[in-house]
Design a protein around this motif. Structure first.
Motif, short mmCIF file in Angstrom:
data_model
loop_
_atom_site.label_atom_id
_atom_site.label_comp_id
_atom_site.label_asym_id
_atom_site.label_seq_id
_atom_site.Cartn_x
_atom_site.Cartn_y
_atom_site.Cartn_z
N MET A 74 50.69 9.78 90.40
CA MET A 74 51.73 10.17 91.20
C MET A 74 51.78 11.78 90.80
O MET A 74 51.81 12.53 91.83
CB MET A 74 52.85 9.30 91.01
N LEU A 75 52.11 12.00 89.47
CA LEU A 75 52.37 13.16 88.88
C LEU A 75 51.18 14.23 89.17
O LEU A 75 51.51 15.39 89.33
CB LEU A 75 52.91 13.25 87.55
N ASP A 76 50.00 13.60 89.26
CA ASP A 76 48.74 14.60 89.46
C ASP A 76 48.80 15.04 90.79
O ASP A 76 48.36 16.21 91.13
CB ASP A 76 47.79 13.64 89.09
N ARG A 77 49.11 14.18 91.62
CA ARG A 77 49.27 14.67 93.06
C ARG A 77 50.41 15.75 93.45
O ARG A 77 49.95 16.71 94.44
CB ARG A 77 49.45 13.38 93.97
N ILE A 78 51.56 15.39 92.90
CA ILE A 78 52.59 16.52 93.11
C ILE A 78 52.26 17.77 92.42
O ILE A 78 52.33 18.88 93.22
CB ILE A 78 53.80 16.04 92.42
N ALA A 79 51.53 17.80 91.16
CA ALA A 79 51.08 19.16 90.65
C ALA A 79 50.21 19.70 91.50
O ALA A 79 50.12 20.93 91.61
CB ALA A 79 50.67 18.66 89.14
N LEU A 80 49.12 18.99 92.01
CA LEU A 80 48.21 19.32 92.65
C LEU A 80 48.85 20.09 94.07
O LEU A 80 48.20 21.28 94.53
CB LEU A 80 47.07 18.51 93.16
N ALA A 81 49.51 19.26 94.75
CA ALA A 81 50.17 19.88 95.85
C ALA A 81 51.13 21.35 95.83
O ALA A 81 50.79 22.33 96.38
CB ALA A 81 51.28 18.89 96.48
N LEU A 82 51.41 21.37 94.49
CA LEU A 82 52.26 22.42 94.18
C LEU A 82 51.13 23.71 93.78
O LEU A 82 51.25 24.80 94.04
CB LEU A 82 53.01 22.57 93.01
#
Length: 78
Positions: A1-9
């Motif tokens: 989940m955190l990986d996807r948020i970081a990727l979106a940012l």
């Protein structure tokens, strides 16, 4: 989940840098009231932290992650 948020940012940051490089237009600063605006600085900081987090993606063992995913899939019946 955190990986996807970081990727979106990081994608947001990349689009912003692209707009600066191509058009000399800082989209984040325009949306949030200038480069010195508090919300713009928060966005810049979150993008930077996301970049630091995503460095860890380069060093993760992909085999163990795919094995973990396969185990979870078989347990859930998928």
């Amino acid at each position: 989940m955190l990986d996807r948020i970081a990727l979106a940012l990081l994608i947001i940051g990349g689009i912003n840098w692209g707009s600066i490089g191509l058009f000399q237009f800082d989209l984040v600063a325009w949306i949030f009231g200038g480069q010195t605006g508090i919300i713009a600085r928060i966005v810049y900081t979150l993008v930077a932290l996301s970049a630091l987090w995503c460095i860890t993606l380069l060093f993760r063992d992909r085999k163990s992650e795919s094995t973990d995913y396969n185990e979870l899939s078989s347990e859930s019946g998928a």
